[in-house]
Design a protein around this motif. Structure first.
Motif, PDB file in Angstrom:
ATOM      1  N   PRO B   3      -0.814  14.012 -13.253  1.00 55.50           N
ATOM      2  CA  PRO B   3      -0.700  14.223 -11.801  1.00 55.50           C
ATOM      3  C   PRO B   3       0.522  15.060 -11.438  1.00 55.50           C
ATOM      4  CG  PRO B   3      -0.062  11.990 -12.382  1.00 55.50           C
ATOM      5  CD  PRO B   3      -0.576  12.622 -13.638  1.00 55.50           C
ATOM      6  N   LEU B   4       0.429  15.768 -10.326  1.00 54.24           N
ATOM      7  CA  LEU B   4       1.588  16.535  -9.834  1.00 54.24           C
ATOM      8  C   LEU B   4       2.605  15.584  -9.218  1.00 54.24           C
ATOM      9  CD1 LEU B   4      -0.321  19.495  -8.144  1.00 54.24           C
ATOM     10  CD2 LEU B   4       0.826  19.496 -10.370  1.00 54.24           C
ATOM     11  N   LEU B   5       2.104  14.637  -8.460  1.00 57.67           N
ATOM     12  CA  LEU B   5       2.975  13.607  -7.878  1.00 57.67           C
ATOM     13  C   LEU B   5       2.398  12.249  -8.250  1.00 57.67           C
ATOM     14  CD1 LEU B   5       3.413  14.887  -4.177  1.00 57.67           C
ATOM     15  CD2 LEU B   5       4.868  15.403  -6.136  1.00 57.67           C
ATOM     16  N   GLU B   6       3.290  11.329  -8.509  1.00 58.96           N
ATOM     17  CA  GLU B   6       2.815   9.983  -8.822  1.00 58.96           C
ATOM     18  C   GLU B   6       3.768   8.950  -8.219  1.00 58.96           C
ATOM     19  OE1 GLU B   6       2.491   9.036 -12.967  1.00 58.96           O
ATOM     20  OE2 GLU B   6       1.312   7.229 -12.574  1.00 58.96           O
ATOM     21  N   ALA B   7       3.207   8.106  -7.372  1.00 64.31           N
ATOM     22  CA  ALA B   7       3.975   6.977  -6.817  1.00 64.31           C
ATOM     23  C   ALA B   7       3.506   5.717  -7.530  1.00 64.31           C
ATOM     24  CB  ALA B   7       3.720   6.858  -5.327  1.00 64.31           C
ATOM     25  N   ARG B   8       4.475   5.000  -8.101  1.00 58.62           N
ATOM     26  CA  ARG B   8       4.107   3.777  -8.830  1.00 58.62           C
ATOM     27  C   ARG B   8       4.879   2.589  -8.253  1.00 58.62           C
ATOM     28  NH1 ARG B   8       5.187   4.674 -14.822  1.00 58.62           N
ATOM     29  NH2 ARG B   8       4.879   6.843 -14.277  1.00 58.62           N
ATOM     30  N   ASP B   9       4.157   1.673  -7.646  1.00 61.22           N
ATOM     31  CA  ASP B   9       4.780   0.492  -7.014  1.00 61.22           C
ATOM     32  C   ASP B   9       5.987   0.905  -6.181  1.00 61.22           C
ATOM     33  OD1 ASP B   9       2.987  -1.325  -8.104  1.00 61.22           O
ATOM     34  OD2 ASP B   9       4.099  -1.379 -10.002  1.00 61.22           O
ATOM     35  N   LEU B  10       5.828   1.970  -5.470  1.00 58.67           N
ATOM     36  CA  LEU B  10       6.948   2.596  -4.754  1.00 58.67           C
ATOM     37  C   LEU B  10       7.254   1.854  -3.451  1.00 58.67           C
ATOM     38  CD1 LEU B  10       8.888   5.049  -4.590  1.00 58.67           C
ATOM     39  CD2 LEU B  10       7.037   6.321  -3.501  1.00 58.67           C
ATOM     40  N   SER B  11       8.494   1.430  -3.326  1.00 58.87           N
ATOM     41  CA  SER B  11       8.933   0.757  -2.094  1.00 58.87           C
ATOM     42  C   SER B  11      10.198   1.431  -1.587  1.00 58.87           C
ATOM     43  CB  SER B  11       9.249  -0.722  -2.346  1.00 58.87           C
ATOM     44  OG  SER B  11       8.097  -1.405  -2.751  1.00 58.87           O
ATOM     45  N   LYS B  12      10.297   1.501  -0.272  1.00 55.45           N
ATOM     46  CA  LYS B  12      11.529   1.980   0.351  1.00 55.45           C
ATOM     47  C   LYS B  12      11.810   1.132   1.586  1.00 55.45           C
ATOM     48  CE  LYS B  12      15.139   4.404   1.128  1.00 55.45           C
ATOM     49  NZ  LYS B  12      16.299   4.332   0.213  1.00 55.45           N
ATOM     50  N   HIS B  13      12.938   0.469   1.562  1.00 51.94           N
ATOM     51  CA  HIS B  13      13.349  -0.357   2.701  1.00 51.94           C
ATOM     52  C   HIS B  13      14.609   0.245   3.304  1.00 51.94           C
ATOM     53  CE1 HIS B  13      11.421  -4.074   0.512  1.00 51.94           C
ATOM     54  NE2 HIS B  13      10.562  -3.091   0.743  1.00 51.94           N
ATOM     55  N   TYR B  14      14.675   0.257   4.629  1.00 47.26           N
ATOM     56  CA  TYR B  14      15.906   0.634   5.332  1.00 47.26           C
ATOM     57  C   TYR B  14      16.428  -0.653   5.984  1.00 47.26           C
ATOM     58  CZ  TYR B  14      14.317   5.480   4.852  1.00 47.26           C
ATOM     59  OH  TYR B  14      13.881   6.689   4.358  1.00 47.26           O
ATOM     60  N   GLY B  15      17.283  -1.353   5.303  1.00 40.01           N
ATOM     61  CA  GLY B  15      17.738  -2.651   5.810  1.00 40.01           C
ATOM     62  C   GLY B  15      16.545  -3.593   5.893  1.00 40.01           C
ATOM     63  N   GLN B  16      16.275  -4.086   7.087  1.00 36.95           N
ATOM     64  CA  GLN B  16      15.141  -5.003   7.273  1.00 36.95           C
ATOM     65  C   GLN B  16      13.826  -4.250   7.480  1.00 36.95           C
ATOM     66  OE1 GLN B  16      15.495  -8.552   7.227  1.00 36.95           O
ATOM     67  NE2 GLN B  16      17.480  -7.886   6.421  1.00 36.95           N
ATOM     68  N   THR B  17      13.934  -2.950   7.730  1.00 36.03           N
ATOM     69  CA  THR B  17      12.725  -2.160   8.012  1.00 36.03           C
ATOM     70  C   THR B  17      12.068  -1.709   6.707  1.00 36.03           C
ATOM     71  OG1 THR B  17      13.884  -1.340   9.949  1.00 36.03           O
ATOM     72  CG2 THR B  17      11.864  -0.186   9.335  1.00 36.03           C
ATOM     73  N   ILE B  18      10.780  -1.992   6.626  1.00 40.98           N
ATOM     74  CA  ILE B  18      10.039  -1.590   5.419  1.00 40.98           C
ATOM     75  C   ILE B  18       9.276  -0.313   5.726  1.00 40.98           C
ATOM     76  CG2 ILE B  18       8.192  -2.239   3.833  1.00 40.98           C
ATOM     77  CD1 ILE B  18       9.001  -5.182   4.396  1.00 40.98           C
ATOM     78  N   SER B  22       5.441  -1.104  -2.055  1.00 41.27           N
ATOM     79  CA  SER B  22       4.663  -1.156  -3.291  1.00 41.27           C
ATOM     80  C   SER B  22       3.398  -0.292  -3.246  1.00 41.27           C
ATOM     81  CB  SER B  22       4.310  -2.620  -3.567  1.00 41.27           C
ATOM     82  OG  SER B  22       3.965  -2.763  -4.912  1.00 41.27           O
ATOM     83  N   VAL B  23       3.580   0.978  -2.931  1.00 40.07           N
ATOM     84  CA  VAL B  23       2.405   1.852  -2.880  1.00 40.07           C
ATOM     85  C   VAL B  23       2.254   2.604  -4.218  1.00 40.07           C
ATOM     86  CG1 VAL B  23       2.520   2.202  -0.381  1.00 40.07           C
ATOM     87  CG2 VAL B  23       3.654   3.836  -1.878  1.00 40.07           C
ATOM     88  N   SER B  24       1.025   2.814  -4.574  1.00 37.00           N
ATOM     89  CA  SER B  24       0.724   3.569  -5.794  1.00 37.00           C
ATOM     90  C   SER B  24      -0.372   4.586  -5.471  1.00 37.00           C
ATOM     91  CB  SER B  24       0.229   2.642  -6.909  1.00 37.00           C
ATOM     92  OG  SER B  24       1.255   1.764  -7.290  1.00 37.00           O
ATOM     93  N   PHE B  25      -0.105   5.820  -5.801  1.00 34.03           N
ATOM     94  CA  PHE B  25      -1.144   6.845  -5.657  1.00 34.03           C
ATOM     95  C   PHE B  25      -0.759   8.061  -6.486  1.00 34.03           C
ATOM     96  CE2 PHE B  25       1.701   7.482  -1.953  1.00 34.03           C
ATOM     97  CZ  PHE B  25       2.043   8.819  -2.099  1.00 34.03           C
ATOM     98  N   GLU B  26      -1.719   8.913  -6.694  1.00 41.21           N
ATOM     99  CA  GLU B  26      -1.468  10.139  -7.458  1.00 41.21           C
ATOM    100  C   GLU B  26      -1.932  11.335  -6.646  1.00 41.21           C
ATOM    101  OE1 GLU B  26      -3.453   9.821 -11.196  1.00 41.21           O
ATOM    102  OE2 GLU B  26      -2.042   8.323 -11.982  1.00 41.21           O
ATOM    103  N   VAL B  27      -1.250  12.444  -6.815  1.00 37.76           N
ATOM    104  CA  VAL B  27      -1.673  13.695  -6.185  1.00 37.76           C
ATOM    105  C   VAL B  27      -1.951  14.689  -7.300  1.00 37.76           C
ATOM    106  CG1 VAL B  27      -0.943  15.616  -4.722  1.00 37.76           C
ATOM    107  CG2 VAL B  27      -0.380  13.274  -4.059  1.00 37.76           C
TER     108      VAL B  27
END
Lengths: 314, 300
Positions: B3-18, B22-27
């Motif tokens: 894949p060109l891009l791959e997200a694996r169990d990807l999480s990003k939190h800004y303090g309390q804001t989610i 846990s997203v996973s996808f491929e481009v």
């Protein structure tokens, strides 16, 4: 006879398989673009007016001194020499830096072009360093150019150029070192201010105000008072005589003048006696203090500049 | 093909804001639509792939590399932001040449690339005018051009049709589709406009509230329905009445007639009715699902 035939090709979009020089090229591009921006290269004539005027203004004293030297010869001993030169041009150099430094940083943030830089193989530190180096090099070239003209004038107008060189050769390494320290300070302080606003005029006015106000405040607080000559009339104080209006604290107040910070280091390098009130007051402090203040203001400004760009969010 | 891009169990939190959880996808190669309402996590995903922020957990990889660990991986990515990001004082030619160099191309190659790309996006004639004098549509083209000038493998487009009038939007989508399909530059199109995705994407990833709600081939979401679209140039009402009379359920949809839940026998009925009425038939085809019907419900 063969029939002449022409063919028209629509090349359209072309894939690129040439060299890719990565981050090194990106850094160099930021540096080169910075130099071009300050000098107004690749832009209309209006963009070149201010840099040309300021360049002429910064070089003019050197040429004037050389002309006077060539006319008056040894009688022109009263003229400022290499040790005084950076102080003589400091006002025009500060003006140059105050006006041109915001050109390097403010439009990129105002127009959000910085967002396009930071998604390329370039870190915020690379960007800031490239811009600083571009400005530093221009200020340094400007400072050196005047000194070189003055040195050449002094050598060529001397009755015996070789004797002059033998007696004064130390001026050359001194002005080279002092020039680097002078240019670093003159470049980094306005850049740090420009990093905090997107408005060029605000940044320029703030820098000019910063140098003027701190100089006036330091001057006022270190002005000698109560010095009289033998007849009892008011007269300039000599070091150790009389006292400033702020008493013993005057030597510390002398340090707050931004414009004098690099000049004090210059005076140490040239072993020059500076007659200004703030310089005489600061001379009472150990050498390490003015050097420390220079480092604090220069590195502190550099840190503000760096820190500001670490906080930019695309 | 990796894949060109791959997200694996990807999480990003800004303090309390989610922002992403846990997203996973491929481009992969082609045009992928990243669809979702505001606040779905699209911009956060793009920033993670550009290496501008670090994930809270999981990984975001660009062609096998983690961009937040090395900025060099960005050399083969292009990015077209939604916001105004152009230098108003420079002309387009100089600006693109500079951007090509900042992407790592030597000056002589950068000059050629800038000229080629400006021709490609249709700004060849205007290349020496200051960008500040350009229209919104022209500025969008310069933004696309700067994303393409270093010939990236993948371009991330953030709301590329934002602020454009319908004509400008069509032109921009056509330009993106042409660049992707004719010249093989893959695209990740982040938008909240389903119409843009339907027009040019091969695949779609739907983000909702920081999660992947749906993903797959666009054709999977826009399968044919049993409804038939009938477009005639004239006698529209007459055809509708005749079909209704013969037991075909017909509703009007704009200038079209839709024969609902049509059977094979209904095709023959429609053919006969049109022939008898003398109407000129322009189109008779099964209706496809729209993304909006799937993601927002049939009422949309």
């Amino acid at each position: 006879m063969t029939e002449a035939r022409g063919e028209v090709y629509d090349l359209g979009y072309q894939r690129y398989d040439g060299p890719r020089e990565g981050r090194a090229r990106a850094r160099r591009a930021i540096f080169e673009n910075g130099v071009r921006t300050v000098l107004g290269l690749g832009r209309g004539p209006r963009a070149k007016i201010m840099p040309v005027l300021l360049f002429v203004g910064a070089m003019a004293p050197a040429f004037v001194f050389v002309i006077i030297l060539s006319v008056a010869g040894p009688l022109a001993g009263f003229l400022p020499g290499p040790a005084d030169y950076y102080q003589v041009v400091s006002i025009i150099m500060i003006l140059f830096a105050a006006i041109m430094a915001p050109e390097l940083l403010c439009p990129d943030r105002r127009d959000n072009v910085i967002h396009l830089y930071l998604v390329r193989p370039l870190t915020p530190t690379d960007y800031v360093l490239g811009r600083f180096l571009a400005f530093f090099v221009i200020v340094l070239v400007l400072a050196y150019s005047g000194q070189i003209v003055l040195q050449l004038g002094l050598v060529l107008t001397a009755s015996n150029p070789m004797d002059y060189l033998r007696d004064n050769w130390l001026d050359i390494p001194r002005f080279l070192v002092a020039g680097v320290l002078f240019a670093a300070f003159i470049a980094v302080v306005p850049l740090a201010v420009a990093a905090l606003t997107t408005r060029r005029a605000v940044a320029a006015a703030f820098v000019i105000g910063l140098f003027l106000i701190t100089s006036a405040v330091a001057g006022g607080l270190t002005e000698d008072a109560h010095c009289h000559d033998e007849e009892g009339a008011l007269a300039p104080c000599t070091p150790g005589e009389g006292g400033a209006v702020t008493g013993d604290a005057a030597k510390w107040f002398a340090l707050i003048s931004f414009g004098d910070v690099p000049i004090r280091v210059n005076d140490m390098i040239f072993d020059r006696e500076n007659e200004s009130a703030t310089a005489r007051a600061a001379a009472e402090l150990p050498d390490v203090i003015p050097i420390g203040v220079y480092l604090l203001f220069t590195i502190g400004s550099g840190f503000v500049l760096w820190w500001r760009y670490q906080r930019i969010r695309v | 093909m990796p894949p060109l891009l791959e997200a694996r169990d990807l999480s990003k939190h800004y303090g309390q804001t989610i922002a992403l959880e846990s997203v996973s996808f491929e481009v992969h190669e082609g045009v992928t639509g990243l669809l979702g309402p505001n606040g779905a996590g699209k911009s956060t995903a793009i920033k993670l792939f550009l290496g501008l922020i670090r994930p809270t957990s999981g990984s975001a990889e660009v062609m096998g590399e983690r961009p937040y660990e090395s900025v060099e991986s960005r050399a083969r990515l292009g990015y077209m932001p939604e916001t105004e990001t152009l230098s108003s004082n420079m002309n387009a030619s100089e600006f693109l040449m500079h951007m090509a160099q900042v992407s790592g191309l030597p000056p002589s190659h950068a000059r050629t690339r800038a000229a080629d790309i400006l021709r490609h996006v249709g700004l060849d004639e205007e290349r020496y005018r200051p960008i500040g004098q350009y229209s919104t549509g022209m500025k969008q083209r310069v933004k696309l051009a700067q994303a393409l000038v270093h010939d990236p493998v993948l371009v991330l487009l953030d709301e590329p049709t934002a602020g454009l009038d319908p004509g400008g939007r069509e032109e921009m989508l056509d330009l993106i589709r042409r660049t992707a399909h004719t010249f093989g530059i893959s695209m990740l199109l982040s938008t909240h406009l389903m119409g843009d995705i339907e027009r040019i994407a091969d695949r779609v990833i739907l983000l909702e509230g920081g999660h992947v709600a749906e993903q797959g081939e666009l054709s999977q979401f826009t399968k044919e329905t049993t409804d038939l679209l009938i477009e005639v140039d004239d006698h529209r009402e007459e055809v509708a009445a005749a079909l209704a009379k013969r037991g075909v359920t017909v509703v009007a949809d704009g200038s079209l007639l839709v024969a609902q839940d049509a059977s094979d026998a209904d095709y023959d009925v429609i053919r006969d009715v049109i022939a008898e009425s003398g109407a000129r038939l322009r189109r008779l085809s099964p209706r496809r699902h729209r993304l909006s019907e799937i993601f927002l419900g049939p009422e949309s």
